[in-house]
Design a protein around this motif. Structure first.
Motif, PDB file in Angstrom:
ATOM      1  N   SER A 124     -10.032  -9.310   1.142  1.00  0.00           N
ATOM      2  CA  SER A 124      -8.508  -9.471   1.441  1.00  0.00           C
ATOM      3  C   SER A 124      -7.119  -9.908   1.409  1.00  0.00           C
ATOM      4  CB  SER A 124      -8.361 -10.059   3.286  1.00  0.00           C
ATOM      5  OG  SER A 124      -9.452  -9.594   3.544  1.00  0.00           O
ATOM      6  N   THR A 125      -7.684 -10.829   0.247  1.00  0.00           N
ATOM      7  CA  THR A 125      -6.721 -11.822  -0.829  1.00  0.00           C
ATOM      8  C   THR A 125      -5.457 -10.729  -1.548  1.00  0.00           C
ATOM      9  OG1 THR A 125      -8.104 -12.555  -1.804  1.00  0.00           O
ATOM     10  CG2 THR A 125      -7.528 -13.923   0.154  1.00  0.00           C
ATOM     11  N   ALA A 126      -5.886 -10.210  -2.443  1.00  0.00           N
ATOM     12  CA  ALA A 126      -6.388  -8.738  -3.241  1.00  0.00           C
ATOM     13  C   ALA A 126      -5.140  -8.204  -2.976  1.00  0.00           C
ATOM     14  CB  ALA A 126      -7.143  -8.201  -3.856  1.00  0.00           C
ATOM     15  N   LYS A 127      -3.696  -8.618  -3.553  1.00  0.00           N
ATOM     16  CA  LYS A 127      -2.586  -7.838  -3.733  1.00  0.00           C
ATOM     17  C   LYS A 127      -2.698  -6.243  -4.110  1.00  0.00           C
ATOM     18  CE  LYS A 127      -0.305 -11.986  -2.719  1.00  0.00           C
ATOM     19  NZ  LYS A 127       1.742 -12.585  -3.049  1.00  0.00           N
ATOM     20  N   PRO A 128      -2.472  -5.310  -3.438  1.00  0.00           N
ATOM     21  CA  PRO A 128      -2.722  -3.288  -3.528  1.00  0.00           C
ATOM     22  C   PRO A 128      -1.433  -3.376  -5.164  1.00  0.00           C
ATOM     23  CG  PRO A 128      -1.205  -3.900  -1.505  1.00  0.00           C
ATOM     24  CD  PRO A 128      -1.264  -4.956  -1.727  1.00  0.00           C
ATOM     25  N   GLU A 129      -0.250  -3.878  -5.322  1.00  0.00           N
ATOM     26  CA  GLU A 129      -0.194  -3.842  -6.662  1.00  0.00           C
ATOM     27  C   GLU A 129      -0.605  -4.874  -7.728  1.00  0.00           C
ATOM     28  OE1 GLU A 129       2.246  -7.826  -5.068  1.00  0.00           O
ATOM     29  OE2 GLU A 129       1.266  -5.593  -4.555  1.00  0.00           O
ATOM     30  N   LEU A 186       1.180  -1.344  -0.281  1.00  0.00           N
ATOM     31  CA  LEU A 186      -0.235  -0.380  -0.010  1.00  0.00           C
ATOM     32  C   LEU A 186       0.883   1.141   0.375  1.00  0.00           C
ATOM     33  CD1 LEU A 186      -2.968  -1.217   3.155  1.00  0.00           C
ATOM     34  CD2 LEU A 186      -2.632  -1.254   0.127  1.00  0.00           C
ATOM     35  N   GLU A 187       1.879   1.445   1.078  1.00  0.00           N
ATOM     36  CA  GLU A 187       3.041   2.481   0.805  1.00  0.00           C
ATOM     37  C   GLU A 187       3.711   2.358  -0.409  1.00  0.00           C
ATOM     38  OE1 GLU A 187       4.843   5.644   2.373  1.00  0.00           O
ATOM     39  OE2 GLU A 187       3.123   5.036   2.873  1.00  0.00           O
ATOM     40  N   LYS A 188       3.980   1.829  -0.821  1.00  0.00           N
ATOM     41  CA  LYS A 188       5.093   1.957  -2.758  1.00  0.00           C
ATOM     42  C   LYS A 188       3.954   2.031  -3.721  1.00  0.00           C
ATOM     43  CE  LYS A 188       7.005  -1.135  -6.789  1.00  0.00           C
ATOM     44  NZ  LYS A 188       6.614   0.230  -7.422  1.00  0.00           N
ATOM     45  N   LEU A 189       2.327   1.829  -3.622  1.00  0.00           N
ATOM     46  CA  LEU A 189       0.928   2.224  -4.912  1.00  0.00           C
ATOM     47  C   LEU A 189       0.734   3.826  -4.131  1.00  0.00           C
ATOM     48  CD1 LEU A 189      -2.080  -0.251  -5.040  1.00  0.00           C
ATOM     49  CD2 LEU A 189      -0.152   0.945  -6.643  1.00  0.00           C
ATOM     50  N   TYR A 190       1.053   3.740  -2.693  1.00  0.00           N
ATOM     51  CA  TYR A 190       0.765   5.260  -2.177  1.00  0.00           C
ATOM     52  C   TYR A 190       1.976   6.015  -2.764  1.00  0.00           C
ATOM     53  CZ  TYR A 190      -0.634   9.682   0.915  1.00  0.00           C
ATOM     54  OH  TYR A 190      -0.797  11.073   1.700  1.00  0.00           O
ATOM     55  N   LYS A 191       3.264   6.071  -2.204  1.00  0.00           N
ATOM     56  CA  LYS A 191       3.946   6.400  -2.993  1.00  0.00           C
ATOM     57  C   LYS A 191       4.391   7.196  -4.909  1.00  0.00           C
ATOM     58  CE  LYS A 191       7.252   6.851   0.741  1.00  0.00           C
ATOM     59  NZ  LYS A 191       8.389   6.569   1.300  1.00  0.00           N
ATOM     60  N   ASP A 192       4.275   5.767  -5.118  1.00  0.00           N
ATOM     61  CA  ASP A 192       4.039   5.859  -6.915  1.00  0.00           C
ATOM     62  C   ASP A 192       3.725   6.923  -7.642  1.00  0.00           C
ATOM     63  OD1 ASP A 192       6.042   3.903  -6.979  1.00  0.00           O
ATOM     64  OD2 ASP A 192       4.900   2.093  -7.535  1.00  0.00           O
ATOM     65  N   PHE A 193       2.228   6.480  -6.915  1.00  0.00           N
ATOM     66  CA  PHE A 193       0.731   7.276  -7.737  1.00  0.00           C
ATOM     67  C   PHE A 193       0.443   8.455  -6.961  1.00  0.00           C
ATOM     68  CE2 PHE A 193      -0.936   3.269  -8.545  1.00  0.00           C
ATOM     69  CZ  PHE A 193      -1.548   3.650  -9.780  1.00  0.00           C
ATOM     70  N   ARG A 194       1.450   8.697  -6.219  1.00  0.00           N
ATOM     71  CA  ARG A 194       1.520  10.576  -5.314  1.00  0.00           C
ATOM     72  C   ARG A 194       2.123  11.006  -6.096  1.00  0.00           C
ATOM     73  NH1 ARG A 194      -2.012  12.609  -1.622  1.00  0.00           N
ATOM     74  NH2 ARG A 194      -0.093  13.572  -0.911  1.00  0.00           N
ATOM     75  N   GLY A 195       3.664  10.007  -7.096  1.00  0.00           N
ATOM     76  CA  GLY A 195       4.530  10.770  -7.416  1.00  0.00           C
ATOM     77  C   GLY A 195       3.924  10.845  -9.051  1.00  0.00           C
ATOM     78  N   ASP A 209      -3.808  14.071  -6.362  1.00  0.00           N
ATOM     79  CA  ASP A 209      -5.529  12.878  -6.786  1.00  0.00           C
ATOM     80  C   ASP A 209      -5.330  11.777  -6.042  1.00  0.00           C
ATOM     81  OD1 ASP A 209      -5.981  15.571  -8.373  1.00  0.00           O
ATOM     82  OD2 ASP A 209      -5.653  14.489 -10.471  1.00  0.00           O
ATOM     83  N   PHE A 210      -4.925  11.080  -5.466  1.00  0.00           N
ATOM     84  CA  PHE A 210      -4.500  10.201  -5.575  1.00  0.00           C
ATOM     85  C   PHE A 210      -4.116  10.118  -3.384  1.00  0.00           C
ATOM     86  CE2 PHE A 210      -3.621   5.742  -4.290  1.00  0.00           C
ATOM     87  CZ  PHE A 210      -3.814   4.762  -4.229  1.00  0.00           C
ATOM     88  N   GLU A 211      -5.079   9.308  -2.591  1.00  0.00           N
ATOM     89  CA  GLU A 211      -4.471   9.241  -1.393  1.00  0.00           C
ATOM     90  C   GLU A 211      -4.734   7.421  -1.079  1.00  0.00           C
ATOM     91  OE1 GLU A 211      -3.293  10.172   1.769  1.00  0.00           O
ATOM     92  OE2 GLU A 211      -4.807  12.108   1.278  1.00  0.00           O
ATOM     93  N   ILE A 212      -4.800   7.291   0.561  1.00  0.00           N
ATOM     94  CA  ILE A 212      -4.930   6.370   0.688  1.00  0.00           C
ATOM     95  C   ILE A 212      -5.488   6.543   2.357  1.00  0.00           C
ATOM     96  CG2 ILE A 212      -4.354   3.799   1.964  1.00  0.00           C
ATOM     97  CD1 ILE A 212      -2.338   3.256  -0.747  1.00  0.00           C
ATOM     98  N   LEU A 213      -6.601   5.989   3.126  1.00  0.00           N
ATOM     99  CA  LEU A 213      -6.729   5.997   4.130  1.00  0.00           C
ATOM    100  C   LEU A 213      -6.910   4.940   5.094  1.00  0.00           C
ATOM    101  CD1 LEU A 213      -9.462   8.994   3.627  1.00  0.00           C
ATOM    102  CD2 LEU A 213      -7.321   9.125   4.194  1.00  0.00           C
ATOM    103  N   GLY A 214      -6.162   4.259   6.077  1.00  0.00           N
ATOM    104  CA  GLY A 214      -6.206   3.416   6.797  1.00  0.00           C
ATOM    105  C   GLY A 214      -7.514   3.258   8.093  1.00  0.00           C
ATOM    106  N   PHE A 215      -8.393   2.559   8.274  1.00  0.00           N
ATOM    107  CA  PHE A 215      -8.884   2.349   9.210  1.00  0.00           C
ATOM    108  C   PHE A 215      -8.434   1.472  10.188  1.00  0.00           C
ATOM    109  CE2 PHE A 215     -11.058   5.606   6.004  1.00  0.00           C
ATOM    110  CZ  PHE A 215     -11.428   6.197   7.182  1.00  0.00           C
ATOM    111  N   PRO A 216      -7.720   1.628  10.637  1.00  0.00           N
ATOM    112  CA  PRO A 216      -7.494   0.012  11.322  1.00  0.00           C
ATOM    113  C   PRO A 216      -8.875  -0.384  12.219  1.00  0.00           C
ATOM    114  CG  PRO A 216      -5.800   1.892  12.991  1.00  0.00           C
ATOM    115  CD  PRO A 216      -6.839   2.846  11.274  1.00  0.00           C
TER     116      PRO A 216
END
Length: 189
Positions: free
Chosen positions: A149-154, A47-56, A61-68
């Protein structure tokens, strides 16, 4: 909850303050229920990799929000501070991790109740089955898709790119709502 969009909700941040999701209007947002002691916890790295790649590539225009959430096998037992520290130290998470919530049951977050109403999961079930289920919100504030859950972020890169490629809806203005002016009559000789 008909007529609502993602932007109508105000969940709590890690400090317990309301976050008006309207501030994400026109953006693509990935919403994930997370946990620190789960077999899927390494997805924080993806998720962090997606976040950095897309934000870059797409700025903000892209955001991730984690809800523990601690509803699945008590896999998120810590305080909000413990969760923040774990995410930063172990995965370098820079996207927002919100306040711990419930995603199912009578005390489910109103946001998650709406998300589940918008897009059913496997076999048409609305309830969240486990940690790291993912919802993609389009620029219009509506749910584009939902993954288990099984869907990987990539694996979400293509749908995120497709959502980013769509233009944000334009709010009507007085000039766009006004009828077109009649063409001026031309004089004939």
């Amino acid at each position: 909850m008909a007529g609502k969009t993602f932007y109508d909700f105000k969940p709590l941040d890690k400090a317990g303050n309301e976050v008006d999701l309207a501030k994400f209007q026109g953006k693509v947002v990935l919403v994930v229920n997370t946990a620190s002691k789960c077999g899927f916890t390494p997805q924080y790295g993806g998720l962090e990799k997606l976040y950095k790649d897309f934000r870059g590539k797409y700025n903000d225009d892209f955001e991730i929000l984690g809800f523990p959430c601690n509803q699945f096998g008590s896999q998120e037992p810590g305080s909000n501070d413990d969760i923040q520290s774990f995410c930063q130290v172990n995965y370098g998470v820079s996207f927002p991790i919100m306040s711990k919530i419930d995603v199912n049951g009578d005390s489910a977050s109103p946001l998650y109740t709406w998300l589940k109403d918008q897009k059913s999961g496997l076999l048409g079930l609305k309830r969240i089955k486990w940690n790291f289920e993912k919802f993609l919100i389009g620029r219009d504030g509506l749910v584009v898709d939902r993954w288990a859950s099984t869907a990987k972020p990539e694996a979400l890169e293509k749908p995120i790119l497709e959502a980013l490629a769509k233009k944000a809806p334009v709010a009507p203005t007085a000039t766009t709502d006004a009828p077109a002016a009649e063409p001026a009559a031309t004089a004939t000789a």
